[in-house]
Motif scaffolding. Structure first.
Motif, short mmCIF file in Angstrom:
data_model
loop_
_atom_site.label_atom_id
_atom_site.label_comp_id
_atom_site.label_asym_id
_atom_site.label_seq_id
_atom_site.Cartn_x
_atom_site.Cartn_y
_atom_site.Cartn_z
N ASN A 106 -4.15 9.02 -9.86
CA ASN A 106 -4.15 10.49 -9.77
C ASN A 106 -3.93 11.11 -11.15
OD1 ASN A 106 -4.39 12.04 -7.11
ND2 ASN A 106 -3.22 10.23 -6.48
N VAL A 107 -2.99 10.56 -11.91
CA VAL A 107 -2.70 11.11 -13.24
C VAL A 107 -3.91 10.97 -14.15
CG1 VAL A 107 -1.24 10.86 -15.28
CG2 VAL A 107 -0.22 10.75 -13.01
N LEU A 108 -4.67 9.90 -13.99
CA LEU A 108 -5.83 9.66 -14.85
C LEU A 108 -7.04 10.53 -14.49
CD1 LEU A 108 -5.60 5.78 -15.17
CD2 LEU A 108 -5.52 7.42 -17.08
N MET A 109 -7.01 11.16 -13.31
CA MET A 109 -8.17 11.93 -12.83
C MET A 109 -8.77 12.90 -13.84
SD MET A 109 -9.84 11.51 -10.16
CE MET A 109 -10.56 13.13 -9.88
N LYS A 117 -14.71 6.39 -17.46
CA LYS A 117 -13.72 5.32 -17.23
C LYS A 117 -12.57 5.39 -18.23
CE LYS A 117 -13.93 0.27 -16.39
NZ LYS A 117 -12.54 0.05 -16.64
N PRO A 118 -11.33 5.38 -17.74
CA PRO A 118 -10.20 5.47 -18.66
C PRO A 118 -9.99 4.17 -19.43
CG PRO A 118 -9.43 5.32 -16.38
CD PRO A 118 -10.92 5.37 -16.32
N SER A 119 -9.54 4.28 -20.67
CA SER A 119 -9.25 3.11 -21.49
C SER A 119 -7.84 2.61 -21.20
CB SER A 119 -9.34 3.50 -22.97
OG SER A 119 -8.34 4.46 -23.26
N GLN A 120 -7.50 1.45 -21.75
CA GLN A 120 -6.14 0.93 -21.59
C GLN A 120 -5.14 1.90 -22.20
OE1 GLN A 120 -5.19 -1.70 -19.72
NE2 GLN A 120 -3.12 -0.93 -20.10
N LYS A 121 -5.55 2.54 -23.31
CA LYS A 121 -4.68 3.51 -23.97
C LYS A 121 -4.41 4.71 -23.05
CE LYS A 121 -4.53 5.66 -28.38
NZ LYS A 121 -5.43 6.56 -29.09
N ASP A 122 -5.45 5.15 -22.35
CA ASP A 122 -5.28 6.24 -21.37
C ASP A 122 -4.29 5.83 -20.29
OD1 ASP A 122 -7.19 7.79 -22.67
OD2 ASP A 122 -8.83 7.12 -21.37
N ARG A 123 -4.46 4.59 -19.81
CA ARG A 123 -3.56 4.07 -18.76
C ARG A 123 -2.12 4.05 -19.24
NH1 ARG A 123 -4.94 1.73 -13.94
NH2 ARG A 123 -2.96 0.67 -13.61
#
Ligand code: ADP
Ligand code: ADP
Length: 236
Positions: A106-109, A117-123
């Motif tokens: 949800n936070v990555l939305m 697609k989110p990166s590992q850094k985004d995660r």
């Protein structure tokens, strides 16, 4: 530095010709980079309409709204959407979390909507934010297994994931008990300082508005007062 600047902003709703009703009657307003402000006023005074303007969700009928000194009134919907995604974060009374997604998803939305697609850094960034709102242990949990206050904290982390210049919150504690509301409010206060994010909260709760640095009062589509608390500093 100014985040948002409104000049003579007007908004009318067209209820079918010739019935046009003007709801905002020439609003001048400046929101500075460090502001922590409440927007208050009676029901029907135009708060939701103004919030829709401030959030670039809808265009004014006349006047101008500058976001980071960029005029937005005559932007296309696509330009407005892009700018909104990059610079503004939203928290609503009802958090609108996606039930099938975990907290971190949800936070990555908002990032997925703009970057794919989110990166590992985004995660990692999303998990850091969840940790900061006290949900380190709930990263992989779905909304149905969280309390109302926890769900609202996920929504706050989601609103901040794009590192917005301004966080707009519409009755963010309207649905919470007093203690939970206070915790959520403290988070806004903290992020205002640590993330250097301006905050504008629409609220009916006098306890909340009195705790803000600035109170903007709207009555019948006009700003009737704009008061700074003693000890707070204005940033222009
Ligand atoms: P508040 O959030 O302060 O309660 P609103 O912005 O929701 O105020 O409403 C201000 C006025 O504008 C009200 O008279 C409301 O009925 C009217 N209004 C709001 N949205 C619309 C709309 N989409 N179409 C027509 N009238 C609207
Ligand atoms: P609140 O001010 O508590 O957020 P409102 O009842 O004023 O809730 O508005 C809820 C939504 O309905 C808003 O998006 C507003 O724009 C819309 N709305 C309000 N009044 C009208 C109206 N007269 N016609 C159409 N839409 C309206």
């Amino acid at each position: 530095r100014s985040i948002l600047r409104l000049e003579g902003l007007r908004k009318s709703y067209n209820l079918g010709k010739p019935n046009e009703i003007e709801v905002l009657h020439g609003i001048d307003l400046n929101i500075g980079a460090h502001d922590f402000a409440a927007l208050v006023g009676p029901s029907g005074s135009g708060k939701s309409t103004l919030l829709n303007m401030l959030g670039l969700l809808d265009a004014p009928t006349a006047g101008e709204l500058y976001l980071l000194d960029r005029p937005t009134a005559r932007m296309s919907d696509a330009e407005r959407t892009a700018l909104r995604g990059a610079q503004l974060g939203f928290v609503f009374q009802f958090h609108h979390l996606i039930q099938a997604f975990t907290s971190v998803e949800n936070v990555l939305m908002p990032l997925m909507l703009t970057n794919g697609k989110p990166s590992q850094k985004d995660r990692d960034h999303a998990i850091d934010l969840l940790s900061e709102v006290g949900l380190r242990d709930y990263v992989d949990v779905k909304p149905s297994d969280l309390s109302g206050g926890q769900q609202q904290r996920v929504a706050i982390a989601r609103a901040l994931v794009t590192r917005p210049a301004l966080l707009l919150a519409d009755e963010p504690t309207g649905n919470l008990d007093t203690k939970t509301a206070d915790n959520v409010f403290e988070l806004f206060r903290r992020f205002n300082k640590t993330l250097d994010c301006a905050v504008l909260i629409v609220t009916h709760d006098p306890r909340l508005s009195e705790s803000c640095d600035r109170t903007i009062t709207l009555v019948d589509g006009r700003i009737v007062s704009d008061e700074l608390k003693a000890g707070s500093s204005v940033s222009q």
